[in-house]
Structure formats: C-alpha cells, structure tokens
Design a protein around this motif. Structure first.
Motif, mmCIF file in Angstrom:
data_model
loop_
_atom_site.group_PDB
_atom_site.id
_atom_site.type_symbol
_atom_site.label_atom_id
_atom_site.label_comp_id
_atom_site.label_asym_id
_atom_site.label_seq_id
_atom_site.Cartn_x
_atom_site.Cartn_y
_atom_site.Cartn_z
ATOM 1 N N PHE A 116 0.834 -1.210 0.000
ATOM 2 C CA PHE A 116 0.000 0.000 0.000
ATOM 3 C C PHE A 116 0.867 1.258 0.000
ATOM 4 C CE2 PHE A 116 -3.663 -2.488 2.009
ATOM 5 C CZ PHE A 116 -4.420 -2.453 0.849
ATOM 6 N N ARG A 117 1.861 1.277 0.872
ATOM 7 C CA ARG A 117 2.700 2.468 1.006
ATOM 8 C C ARG A 117 3.605 2.666 -0.200
ATOM 9 N NH1 ARG A 117 3.788 1.661 7.489
ATOM 10 N NH2 ARG A 117 1.962 2.875 8.161
ATOM 11 N N SER A 118 3.979 1.585 -0.871
ATOM 12 C CA SER A 118 4.891 1.693 -2.014
ATOM 13 C C SER A 118 4.255 2.406 -3.202
ATOM 14 C CB SER A 118 5.365 0.303 -2.448
ATOM 15 O OG SER A 118 4.296 -0.444 -3.012
ATOM 16 N N VAL A 119 2.934 2.437 -3.262
ATOM 17 C CA VAL A 119 2.255 3.123 -4.369
ATOM 18 C C VAL A 119 1.676 4.461 -3.915
ATOM 19 C CG1 VAL A 119 1.718 1.026 -5.636
ATOM 20 C CG2 VAL A 119 0.116 1.849 -3.892
ATOM 21 N N GLY A 120 2.118 4.941 -2.756
ATOM 22 C CA GLY A 120 1.734 6.266 -2.295
ATOM 23 C C GLY A 120 0.404 6.350 -1.576
ATOM 24 N N VAL A 121 -0.120 5.204 -1.134
ATOM 25 C CA VAL A 121 -1.389 5.201 -0.415
ATOM 26 C C VAL A 121 -1.142 5.517 1.060
ATOM 27 C CG1 VAL A 121 -3.320 3.767 0.357
ATOM 28 C CG2 VAL A 121 -2.497 3.589 -1.991
ATOM 29 N N THR A 122 -1.943 6.420 1.606
ATOM 30 C CA THR A 122 -1.853 6.743 3.025
ATOM 31 C C THR A 122 -2.430 5.587 3.835
ATOM 32 O OG1 THR A 122 -2.115 9.100 2.577
ATOM 33 C CG2 THR A 122 -2.553 8.358 4.832
ATOM 34 N N VAL A 123 -1.645 5.057 4.760
ATOM 35 C CA VAL A 123 -2.071 3.905 5.563
ATOM 36 C C VAL A 123 -2.114 4.292 7.035
ATOM 37 C CG1 VAL A 123 -1.542 1.546 6.276
ATOM 38 C CG2 VAL A 123 -1.113 2.263 3.909
ATOM 39 N N GLU A 124 -3.272 4.052 7.631
ATOM 40 C CA GLU A 124 -3.426 4.254 9.076
ATOM 41 C C GLU A 124 -3.637 2.896 9.729
ATOM 42 O OE1 GLU A 124 -6.633 6.095 12.296
ATOM 43 O OE2 GLU A 124 -6.858 6.516 10.157
ATOM 44 N N GLU A 125 -2.888 2.622 10.772
ATOM 45 C CA GLU A 125 -3.030 1.341 11.471
ATOM 46 C C GLU A 125 -3.846 1.527 12.741
ATOM 47 O OE1 GLU A 125 0.111 -1.662 11.655
ATOM 48 O OE2 GLU A 125 1.421 -0.154 10.743
ATOM 49 N N VAL A 126 -4.817 0.621 12.940
ATOM 50 C CA VAL A 126 -5.628 0.614 14.160
ATOM 51 C C VAL A 126 -5.426 -0.729 14.846
ATOM 52 C CG1 VAL A 126 -7.952 0.727 15.126
ATOM 53 C CG2 VAL A 126 -7.339 2.168 13.165
ATOM 54 N N ILE A 127 -4.843 -0.694 16.023
ATOM 55 C CA ILE A 127 -4.620 -1.929 16.779
ATOM 56 C C ILE A 127 -5.883 -2.235 17.578
ATOM 57 C CG2 ILE A 127 -3.150 -3.123 18.438
ATOM 58 C CD1 ILE A 127 -1.733 -2.259 15.861
ATOM 59 N N VAL A 128 -6.620 -3.227 17.121
ATOM 60 C CA VAL A 128 -7.859 -3.600 17.816
ATOM 61 C C VAL A 128 -7.548 -4.538 18.971
ATOM 62 C CG1 VAL A 128 -10.166 -4.583 17.563
ATOM 63 C CG2 VAL A 128 -9.135 -3.340 15.655
ATOM 64 N N THR A 129 -6.742 -5.548 18.697
ATOM 65 C CA THR A 129 -6.289 -6.461 19.756
ATOM 66 C C THR A 129 -4.784 -6.626 19.645
ATOM 67 O OG1 THR A 129 -6.648 -8.431 18.386
ATOM 68 C CG2 THR A 129 -8.472 -7.717 19.779
ATOM 69 N N GLU A 130 -4.144 -6.728 20.777
ATOM 70 C CA GLU A 130 -2.693 -6.874 20.799
ATOM 71 C C GLU A 130 -2.265 -8.240 20.286
ATOM 72 O OE1 GLU A 130 -0.608 -4.561 21.424
ATOM 73 O OE2 GLU A 130 -2.007 -3.026 22.146
ATOM 74 N N LYS A 131 -1.086 -8.276 19.698
ATOM 75 C CA LYS A 131 -0.531 -9.514 19.173
ATOM 76 C C LYS A 131 -0.376 -10.541 20.305
ATOM 77 C CE LYS A 131 2.719 -8.833 16.252
ATOM 78 N NZ LYS A 131 4.051 -8.593 15.629
ATOM 79 N N GLY A 132 -0.854 -11.753 20.058
ATOM 80 C CA GLY A 132 -0.715 -12.815 21.049
ATOM 81 C C GLY A 132 -1.801 -12.846 22.109
ATOM 82 N N ASP A 133 -2.784 -11.955 22.018
ATOM 83 C CA ASP A 133 -3.873 -11.923 22.999
ATOM 84 C C ASP A 133 -4.922 -12.967 22.614
ATOM 85 O OD1 ASP A 133 -5.819 -11.402 24.818
ATOM 86 O OD2 ASP A 133 -6.192 -9.335 24.201
ATOM 87 N N GLU A 134 -4.855 -14.142 23.245
ATOM 88 C CA GLU A 134 -5.765 -15.231 22.897
ATOM 89 C C GLU A 134 -7.125 -15.103 23.576
ATOM 90 O OE1 GLU A 134 -3.920 -18.952 23.649
ATOM 91 O OE2 GLU A 134 -2.317 -18.656 22.174
ATOM 92 N N SER A 135 -7.242 -14.185 24.528
ATOM 93 C CA SER A 135 -8.526 -14.021 25.224
ATOM 94 C C SER A 135 -9.490 -13.140 24.436
ATOM 95 C CB SER A 135 -8.301 -13.409 26.608
ATOM 96 O OG SER A 135 -7.835 -12.074 26.491
ATOM 97 N N THR A 136 -8.992 -12.530 23.364
ATOM 98 C CA THR A 136 -9.805 -11.605 22.574
ATOM 99 C C THR A 136 -10.008 -12.155 21.168
ATOM 100 O OG1 THR A 136 -8.878 -9.761 23.827
ATOM 101 C CG2 THR A 136 -10.037 -9.222 21.815
ATOM 102 N N LEU A 137 -11.238 -12.038 20.677
ATOM 103 C CA LEU A 137 -11.586 -12.528 19.348
ATOM 104 C C LEU A 137 -12.475 -11.506 18.664
ATOM 105 C CD1 LEU A 137 -11.616 -14.909 17.282
ATOM 106 C CD2 LEU A 137 -13.688 -15.715 18.437
ATOM 107 N N ILE A 138 -12.249 -11.283 17.362
ATOM 108 C CA ILE A 138 -13.057 -10.345 16.592
ATOM 109 C C ILE A 138 -13.963 -11.139 15.664
ATOM 110 C CG2 ILE A 138 -13.021 -8.374 15.029
ATOM 111 C CD1 ILE A 138 -10.131 -7.853 15.996
ATOM 112 N N VAL A 139 -15.278 -10.908 15.786
ATOM 113 C CA VAL A 139 -16.267 -11.615 14.969
ATOM 114 C C VAL A 139 -17.103 -10.580 14.216
ATOM 115 C CG1 VAL A 139 -16.376 -13.564 16.570
ATOM 116 C CG2 VAL A 139 -18.001 -11.676 16.813
ATOM 117 N N PRO A 140 -17.807 -10.999 13.160
ATOM 118 C CA PRO A 140 -18.682 -10.052 12.453
ATOM 119 C C PRO A 140 -19.744 -9.483 13.394
ATOM 120 C CG PRO A 140 -18.374 -12.064 11.181
ATOM 121 C CD PRO A 140 -17.794 -12.327 12.527
ATOM 122 N N GLY A 141 -20.228 -8.289 13.074
ATOM 123 C CA GLY A 141 -21.267 -7.673 13.898
ATOM 124 C C GLY A 141 -22.512 -8.538 13.954
#
Length: 682
Positions: A116-141
């Motif tokens: 994304f960044r190599s073609v000049g696209v602005t990228v914003e990162e949002v950390i929803v769950t920390e890496k390695g956090d097995e107690s948290t899961l993201i499911v569809p609404g």
C-alpha cells in the motif's frame, strides 16, 4: 492480496490489526452417491442419451447448489474444513468503509502494508487487539433478525415494568405507585397507566401456588389500567379501562354472528379482564400515542444499549402499538423517525443498520419507498429499487443511509402463552374440546392475506409472516407455494417469523400435491426460518407439556433441524424477550437447562445464524456478515474473562471436552460500525 495497479487509485486505507475470525469450522457432512442402474436390454443410443441427460442434470444441480451457496462459501462459513481460520489484519477503504484485502498471517499483514505504502497510499493502522492476545476474538457484527426497537424505547420511557414481579403484592404495588404519582395532577386522573412484561408463570402465592393476575387485583385503581403479558398477546384491563375504551359486553355480543366480532367475544373475558390478540385493537386505538418528538427522543436513548451488546444490524418489524391498532399512519411515521434520526446523526448516522418491515396491508407505500431508492443501504448509479433487485456488487458504492425498507409483514396467529397460536389439534388444557378457540386462532383471514401477499410479491417486496402454531406454519408454507405458482420462482426469501412448532406428520393433502412432510416442504420451498432462542425462557417445559402434551412438545424450537433444511436467522423479538446475541448463541448451541439436547446446534452454526444468517435473511450478505472483499467493516470484539469456570463445553457423544470460540466467559468488549467504534464511546 490486491495488486499494485488495483490499489493505486485509493489514497486512504485503514489497516485493522487483531485476531479476526475469518472462517468457522463446519460440521462434517456426509454425501451419498447413487450408482445408476444399467439396463441390459437398453439400446446403445438410448443408454448414451440417458447418460448425457444424467450428466446435464448433475451439472445443473451443481450450478444451482453453487448459486445458492456462493455468497456463504469461502467467506465466513465454508462448506468443508474442520479448523477455524483467522485473519491478522483487514484493510478497509476509508471512503467506502468496505474491506479491500485480508491478511491471514502477521507476515502477510506487513507485506500488505508495504505494498500500500509503495504506491503512495496513506495507511493508518488501528490496533484492535494486541498480538498474542488469545482471550480476545473479533467476529462479524451481530444481526438481530427480529426486533421492535421503538417499542423497547417506549417501554423504558413510559411504561411500568412488571418483568420481575413474582407476587400479587409486587404487581399491585407498582401500579398503585404510578397511580399516586398521577393523582396530584388533575389533568392526569383519567390518564392510562400502561404496564408490561409480567409472566403469569412466575407469579406465585405465599404457598408456592400459581397466582394468575386478573382485573380484581386492580379494579380499585381509579385510573384506567392495561397490563400486557410479556408476549404482548395478552393483557389485563381494569374496570376503569373498559369504561375509558367504551368496550361493553352487550355491544360485542350483538354481533356474534359475524366472525370478526365473534373473535372479540372469545378473546375478551369481562370477568377476568383478560383480552387477547385481535381484541387488542379496541384498546390500542384509545391508548395514548406519544408525540413524534417523544418517540424520537426515546428511540435515540435506546440505541446505545444495543451497541453495548454487539448489535450492528437489525430487522425491525415496527412498534407493537402500531401493529396491534393496524395504524398505517403511525407505522409510516415511525419509519420516517428512523430516517430523520439517521440524517440528524450524520456524518456517521445511526450506530446500527436497520432493515424496516411495514404492515402487509400498506405494501403500496413500501413499494413506492423502494422505487425512490429507499430500499437500499447503498448509492446505486442509475438504479432505483431494493437490494433484492441488485444483481451485481460494485465495491465503489458508498452507504447512502443506515435505514432501508426491506419488506412487509403480517400475522397469521397469536402466541402459545395466550393459547392463540393456531394448531391442528386442540390444546390439552385451557379450553373445552368443543370450544371455537380450542385449537387457537388465525388472527386474520388466510385467503385475504394470501391475495395481498401475491400483490406485494409482484412488487418484489420481501414478505415476512408471523406463524407460531403448527397449523399457522403449514398455512405460511401454503401461501409461499401459492405465491411461487402465481408469480413464478425467484430468490424471494419468504420469511417465517418464529416458526416455533412443526406439525407431527406435516402431511399436505391437495388435489395437485402428493402428501409431504413439513420438513420436506421446508427443504423444497426454502423459507427463511427466523427464530428466537431466548423464547425458550417463555415456554417452560411444564407449560409446553400442559398445553400441548408430550408428543407435540417434542416438535418445538427445532433449531438444528431447521438449520439443516434452510437458512436460519437468530433474533430476539425485543421487548418480548431480552436482546442478548451472545446468550442466544449459547442458548441454542449448548445443553442448557432450557434447551433440548437433540436440537442443540454447534457454537459455530449458532454464530452463523446470528451473523451471516441474519444478513442473508434480509438480502444483506453481499456487504455484511463476514470479513471478505466488499464487506462493510462492522465487527464485534469479544473478550473472555480470566475465570476458568465453564471454559469448556462437553461433547457427550465422544466424552471429550473442547474449547469453544464463544462460551459463558465471553462478553462484548467493543463494537465497531463502518470502521468506527460505537461502543464504548470515547
């Protein structure tokens, strides 16, 4: 992964990092092949033609099967595969709020960001769950497939809550407290006291015997009082209430030769003050209607609690007071309140998406709204109509509104609690066998409803029908079959709301039809089964046994069977039952006290019914219900508590314990709609 030339036109991408449930494991499915029988006397040219026809039939069946499932397969819930699959990053186009790419590993996520960044696209990162956090899961609404959100709002703001009363003293005390609060205002001395939520199965005497509410408890209250049972199909009215509504036994009795008034006769008991179903309209027409401003403000305050529970979409069937009074103007006004509120809350709009279903008899208004483009969530270029008629998915489409007209709904019968759900055979208790109402009732003329439904279907409106008793369910299937014969087959997704009791043999004997079980009809006609797992709490085992008997009791709440026959979608029917998607998933999937073991679904299948099932039930599956290209970024973050109790669910058939993706420790941690956090609000 998108190629560079495909993403160069985007200038704003948001990368969500976390543990996304991309696909659920599915139950093993066994397939059976049928060998063709060779006829020794068959001519070679006949054999060749027969084999060619067989190949064509197999190809046709395969294409049809693929067409039905292609929106579900390889998105959230695959047909095959026994392991859950997860994504570590999801890329969203910040303009359209649609998913553009999914990375299934941390390495792929980094590569995706680099491209994304190599073609000049602005990228914003949002950390929803920390890496390695097995107690948290993201499911569809979560999609609640059956709500009356405005009724929930009005109940919280203006009605006396009787949902937790367990004695006569509590019941009467709450209503008298309301009477005292009105007594100091002369203009309110004849104001209606509206209350709701009581469950007669939970009210007992001091000797632990059932104590059924009746008007004698509240006749000494000077204000007119109406107290609705939890299912809203029964209410108790005091003497002042009958006077205020000008409902007299003599007036009803004069017209007993007419079937319409005969219903009033059988469903108004002047001795106990009990009124049921169709008779409700006599009182709803005189009950105070809150102003548009009051209804809008109440609705606005009721939305935040839904986000707290992870609800991102609902299929809403209107306020109950408008439904029971057959008040088209009020129903339309409530729909417009939703649209106005969505516009007032721009640029983001409502914190959830609403599929609106209006009264069947008002189908022409619903059709006009769809022709204006209000049947769609998205902007369509050179296109008017609803999602149903949209054939191609354009990933560049943006959200135009969070409110859409989805279809129309009508009632066929009442409820089990009111003894008005329509069955083929009489209730075991509560009536004499010769009683006109001993098998429950159809709350409207089925033939008349069928004629209107055919007209609404010609306008390509989706149709939903309330059917609880086995006779009502069979009648709903008859209506669907008639519609298909009259208007032709197409992807109409006819909805049966509740579909709570199935007939034992389900035989349909018609001149043009062979006898067929109800399961076979459902599998052939493919109606949407819109069910409410938390209704199990309203139908106790004792009540089911007393009302229906042991054999019919076994044919209730058949979630697993229905899920194997057609699309099943979970809802709450709030405010009839509480709204809690996580609890509904567990109620339908685990061997809880209220659930039947042989009808328990897997947690994964129950989650499907609460997400993708709801999306498909309202023609939303091209943009909601999973993490796939083109989907809107609506999701729920689930977190498990540290307590290790109930962390496993036992599979009694194998004697093994396995961890489930959702269990009693799971709770909603965050809710996101369109890539925006709506709970908790910063």
């Amino acid at each position: 992964m998108l190629k560079k030339n495909e993403i160069s036109k985007f200038d704003d991408i948001v990368i969500f990092r976390g543990n996304f449930l991309l696909k659920c494991k599915s139950e093993k499915r066994t397939t059976r092949t049928i060998a063709s029988v060779e006829d020794e006397n068959e001519k070679p040219w006949d054999r060749e033609e027969r084999r060619k026809n067989e190949m064509n039939e197999k190809k046709k069946a395969k294409d049809e099967k693929k067409g039905v499932r292609e929106r579900l397969v390889d998105r959230l819930f695959p047909i095959h595969g026994m392991a859950n699959q997860y994504a570590k990053a999801v890329a969203m186009n910040n303009r359209t709020k649609r998913i553009m790419s999914v990375a299934t590993s941390e390495k792929k996520a980094e590569k995706m960001i680099e491209i994304f960044r190599s073609v000049g696209v602005t990228v914003e990162e949002v950390i929803v769950t920390e890496k390695g956090d097995e107690s948290t899961l993201i499911v569809p609404g979560f999609h609640d497939s059956h709500t009356h959100v405005l009724s929930l709002a009005l109940k919280r703001e203006f009605e006396v809550d009787l949902s937790d009363v367990e004695t006569k003293k509590e019941f009467v005390s709450r209503l008298k407290t309301k009477e005292k609060s009105l007594a100091s205002f002369p203009e309110f001395r004849e104001e209606w006291i509206v209350s709701s939520g009581y469950d007669d199965g939970k009210i007992f005497t001091e000797y632990n015997r059932p104590d059924l509410p009746y008007k004698g408890w509240i006749d000494d209250i000077s204000n007119p009082v109406i107290a609705f049972r939890a299912d809203m199909h029964v209410a108790i009215v005091n003497q002042a209430g009958f006077r205020k509504a000008n409902v007299r036994w003599a007036d009803v009795k004069k017209n007993t030769t007419h079937d319409y008034y005969r219903r009033f006769r059988d469903y108004i008991n002047f001795d106990t003050g009990e009124i049921k179903d169709d008779a409700m309209q006599l009182f709803q027409k005189v009950l105070p209607k809150r102003t548009k401003k009051e209804r809008k403000n109440a609705l606005k305050r009721a939305l935040a609690p839904l986000s707290k529970l992870g609800v991102t979409r609902v299929s809403d069937f209107g306020a109950i007071d408008a439904l029971q009074a057959y008040d088209f103007e009020l129903s339309r006004s409530d729909y417009m309140i939703l649209r106005e509120l969505d516009n007032e809350m721009r640029p983001h709009g409502l914190p959830l998406r609403v599929n609106c279903y209006l009264l069947l008899d008002d189908w022409q208004f619903a059709a006009r709204e769809q022709e204006r483009g209000n049947g769609a969530f998205f902007h369509y270029t050179g296109y008017k109509g609803n999602e149903l008629r949209q054939k191609e998915l354009n990933l560049d489409q943006t959200i135009r509104s969070n409110v859409r007209i989805a279809g129309v709904k009508f009632f066929l019968d009442g409820s089990l609690g009111a003894n008005t759900a329509k069955f083929h055979e009489p209730y075991e208790s509560g009536f004499t066998k010769a009683s006109y109402t001993s098998t429950g009732m159809f709350v409207r003329d089925v033939r008349h409803a069928k004629k209107i439904a055919i007209q609404a279907d010609k306008a390509e409106l989706q149709i939903a029908v309330h059917a609880i008793g086995d006779a009502a369910v069979d009648a709903a299937l008859d209506i669907l079959e008639t519609i298909e014969k009259t208007n032709g087959k197409r992807d109409r997704r006819f909805r049966i709301e509740h579909i709570q009791h199935l007939s034992r043999d389900g035989s349909i004997k018609d001149v043009n039809l062979k006898p067929e079980t109800v399961e076979a009809r459902i599998k052939r006609l493919k109606p949407i089964a819109s069910v409410q797992p938390l209704h199990l709490a309203l139908d106790s085992e004792t009540a089911l046994k007393n009302k229906l008997g042991r054999s019919r009791m076994e044919r209730t709440h058949m979630y697993k069977t229905l899920s194997e026959l057609t699309t099943i979608a979970f809802g709450s029917d709030v405010p009839i039952a509480p709204i809690n998607p996580l609890e509904a998933i567990l109620q339908a999937s685990t061997k809880r006290k209220l659930n039947k073991e042989d009808q328990s679904m897997s947690v994964e299948k129950a989650l499907e019914a609460q997400t993708m099932g709801g999306a498909r039930a309202s023609f939303n599956e091209d943009a909601f219900g999973g993490f796939f290209n083109g989907a809107l970024m609506d999701f729920v973050v689930l977190k498990k508590s540290e307590s290790d109790t109930t962390s496993t669910i036992t599979n009694t058939k194998k004697g093994e314990e396995e961890k489930e993706i959702i269990d009693d420790r799971s709770s909603v941690y965050e809710t996101w709609v369109g890539g925006r956090k709506v709970y908790p609000v910063a």
